[in-house]
Design a protein around this motif. Structure first.
Motif, PDB file in Angstrom:
ATOM      1  N   ASP A 281      42.521-137.803   2.923  1.00 28.99           N
ATOM      2  CA  ASP A 281      41.927-137.531   4.232  1.00 28.99           C
ATOM      3  C   ASP A 281      42.111-138.705   5.187  1.00 28.99           C
ATOM      4  N   GLN A 282      42.138-139.930   4.653  1.00 25.19           N
ATOM      5  CA  GLN A 282      42.375-141.082   5.516  1.00 25.19           C
ATOM      6  C   GLN A 282      43.783-141.049   6.129  1.00 25.19           C
ATOM      7  N   LYS A 287      47.061-139.041  11.212  1.00 27.25           N
ATOM      8  CA  LYS A 287      48.062-138.160  11.849  1.00 27.25           C
ATOM      9  C   LYS A 287      47.398-137.049  12.640  1.00 27.25           C
ATOM     10  N   GLN A 288      46.060-137.159  12.753  1.00 28.16           N
ATOM     11  CA  GLN A 288      45.263-136.182  13.471  1.00 28.16           C
ATOM     12  C   GLN A 288      45.422-134.777  12.898  1.00 28.16           C
ATOM     13  N   LEU A 289      45.527-134.714  11.538  1.00 28.19           N
ATOM     14  CA  LEU A 289      45.679-133.431  10.852  1.00 28.19           C
ATOM     15  C   LEU A 289      44.377-132.962  10.210  1.00 28.19           C
ATOM     16  N   THR A 290      43.314-133.757  10.358  1.00 33.29           N
ATOM     17  CA  THR A 290      42.004-133.357   9.862  1.00 33.29           C
ATOM     18  C   THR A 290      40.954-133.903  10.811  1.00 33.29           C
ATOM     19  N   GLU A 294      35.361-134.052   8.111  1.00 31.58           N
ATOM     20  CA  GLU A 294      35.902-133.860   6.768  1.00 31.58           C
ATOM     21  C   GLU A 294      36.140-135.211   6.066  1.00 31.58           C
ATOM     22  N   VAL A 295      36.521-136.206   6.842  1.00 27.00           N
ATOM     23  CA  VAL A 295      36.729-137.537   6.271  1.00 27.00           C
ATOM     24  C   VAL A 295      35.400-138.119   5.794  1.00 27.00           C
ATOM     25  N   GLU A 296      34.360-137.966   6.606  1.00 30.01           N
ATOM     26  CA  GLU A 296      33.045-138.464   6.212  1.00 30.01           C
ATOM     27  C   GLU A 296      32.541-137.772   4.953  1.00 30.01           C
ATOM     28  N   ALA A 297      32.809-136.478   4.826  1.00 29.02           N
ATOM     29  CA  ALA A 297      32.376-135.727   3.648  1.00 29.02           C
ATOM     30  C   ALA A 297      33.107-136.209   2.398  1.00 29.02           C
TER      31      ALA A 297
END
Length: 518
Positions: A281-282, A287-290, A294-297
């Motif tokens: 996710d990082q 790449k601004q794909l998520t 979602e990263v925090e989760a």
């Protein structure tokens, strides 16, 4: 300036001892052995009408000096049998140090110095005065620890022996004085001190039970299900432990449920999966794909699985975990046995730091009016008969009951004290609860009291080697000191240690070999 508890009328005690010795020797000689017996006490035979010895007892902060000598006469040597006792919790003979005696008259003086005692505690000195008059005798004592000076003022020097004999007062009756020599006192646990007027508290005497202080104990619990395995040296009550020391292990290898190995493998897998997801996710967020949510989760899942893995792997060994001591202290009790099954959270053992303790004292309702005024306490441990003062214990009142215990009818008083090695949780002690001192009383140490058939007695030192047995009326007691209502006057020196030895000596009537000489 040192204190004198005797004056020039005290020499008759020394003379009486001499007369007693002559009488005993005469009886033994005539009844047991017709041959001449050797003189043990060192007293020369006095001719009728001869000079009688003087005796003085002087006290300073450091020592007691008991000295006997013949009256000073011009041109005649007076020998000083100087007994030096070191003061303290137990009196002892001065064995190392110098003693100098000086006779000071009109600003001029003569002196003699002894670099060491002839026997421990006894220094042999002598002076030969050159002129008659009034002077003072000065005793200078020098040791490795202190220097001291004791003075006898207004000492008469006579021009000749005839004048000295004529000036001697008639011998006074000694009454009930008991002779107890320095040589005897130095061999036993002996001490005395003056009776003093000082502030004294109201006191409640009761019993109390020693308990662990709140927060002073730690209960160690099982961190997983399993079978207890004790080491080669099983735990025992009273055993000292250090923080981090392994005390036992719990093995769950044989368990089909809640098996630690299985749980640890699953936690490792979950952690690796969460770590990979978070790293992925990082990259995607860069790449601004998520989204940031979602990263925090995924980050939270990664951190949580890491904590679970860390908790399960802490102190892990194949098949189980070791259980360390969370703090240094002593094992109070062990609640499990080797081979016993325990569940997670079950208590294993208790560790007490033993830094402080609580004593619960039960107070009778008749003393309820004093409970709110209590400030400190002294205790006595019955199994070793040792009394510990409130100052030594750092004692303070934690709380007291505003109502009586419905089961016992007593008011509970909770007293916090510093731990002493003799105090054991669960045991009972004698307690003297004390209020703030608010009145003065004549007091001495309770150890001075000797009980005989319900009456109390003390031994009072009337001269260096003379004592009187006095019946006393006592008042309040606080475990350390006792109020004296009658029988002793302020300043009189009361024997606080060794009273029973004086009593036994008076009953036997025996005198040891004495080192006095005049």
């Amino acid at each position: 300036m040192a204190k004198m508890i005797t004056s020039t009328n005290i020499p008759f005690t020394a003379m009486n001892k001499f007369i007693l010795f002559l009488a005993v020797t005469a009886v033994l000689t005539s009844s047991c052995n017709p041959k001449e017996q050797p003189q043990e006490h060192g007293h020369p035979h006095e001719e009728p009408g001869g000079l009688e010895p003087l005796a003085y007892t002087l006290y300073s902060q450091y020592c007691e000096v008991f000295v006997e000598f013949k009256p000073l006469v011009v041109g005649s040597a007076s020998k000083f049998a100087t007994h030096v006792t070191v003061l303290g919790e137990q009196f002892s003979a001065l064995s190392q140090g110098t003693v100098t005696v000086s006779l000071i008259m009109a600003g001029k003086g003569i002196r003699q110095k002894a670099d060491k005692p002839s026997t421990p505690g006894i220094y042999r000195l002598a002076l030969t005065p050159a002129t008659a008059g009034i002077g003072k005798l000065v005793f200078d004592i020098k040791t490795k620890l202190y220097t001291d000076q004791l003075v006898i003022d207004s000492v008469q020097v006579y021009p000749d022996e005839k004048t000295a004999i004529a000036a001697q007062p008639e011998e006074a009756a000694t009454g009930s004085d008991i002779s107890y020599l320095k040589e005897q006192a130095w061999k036993v646990d002996f001490a005395n001190e003056p009776a003093r007027i000082e502030p004294f508290s109201d006191v409640i005497y009761t019993t109390g039970q020693v308990q662990p202080a709140p927060g002073d104990e730690v209960v160690v619990s099982a961190t997983l299900d399993g079978i207890v395995q004790l080491g080669s040296r099983p735990l025992a009550s009273g055993q000292a432990v250090k923080s981090g020391q392994t005390l036992l292990s719990i093995n769950g290898k044989q368990l089909t449920e809640n098996n630690l190995d299985v749980q640890l493998a699953k936690a490792q897998t979950d952690f690796e999966r969460a770590k990979a997801a978070y790293e992925r996710d990082q990259q995607l967020i860069a790449k601004q794909l998520t989204t940031g949510r979602e990263v925090e989760a995924s980050k939270a899942e990664f951190e949580n699985t890491g904590k679970v893995l860390s908790s399960l792997s802490a102190n892990y060994k194949v098949g189980g975990k070791s259980i360390p001591a969370p703090t240094s202290g002593f094992i109070r009790n062990v609640l499990v046995q080797s081979g016993q099954y325990v569940s997670q959270g079950e208590s294993l053992f208790t560790i007490t730091k033993n830094q402080s303790l609580v004593i619960r004292a039960d107070v009778s309702q008749k003393d309820a009016g004093l409970v709110g005024q209590l400030r400190s306490a002294s205790i006595r441990i019955p199994y070793n008969d040792k009394t510990i003062s409130g100052e030594q214990l750092g004692a303070k009142i934690l709380s007291y009951g505003r109502s009586a215990d419905p089961q016992t009818g007593y008011l509970p008083v909770m007293l916090q004290v510093n731990n002493a090695s003799e105090l054991l949780p669960g045991t009972f002690v004698n307690v003297w609860l004390k209020t703030q001192p608010k009145a003065t009383a004549l007091v001495t140490r309770e150890s001075a009291l000797i009980e005989e058939q319900g009456n109390f007695y003390v031994y009072v030192q009337t001269a260096g080697e003379s004592f009187q047995k006095r019946e006393v009326k006592t008042g309040k007691r606080d475990g350390e000191k006792v109020q004296i209502l009658s029988g002793v006057r302020p300043g009189e020196r009361v024997v606080t240690k060794g009273g029973y030895q004086i009593r036994l000596s008076s009953l036997s009537g025996a005198l040891p070999a004495h080192g006095h000489e005049h």
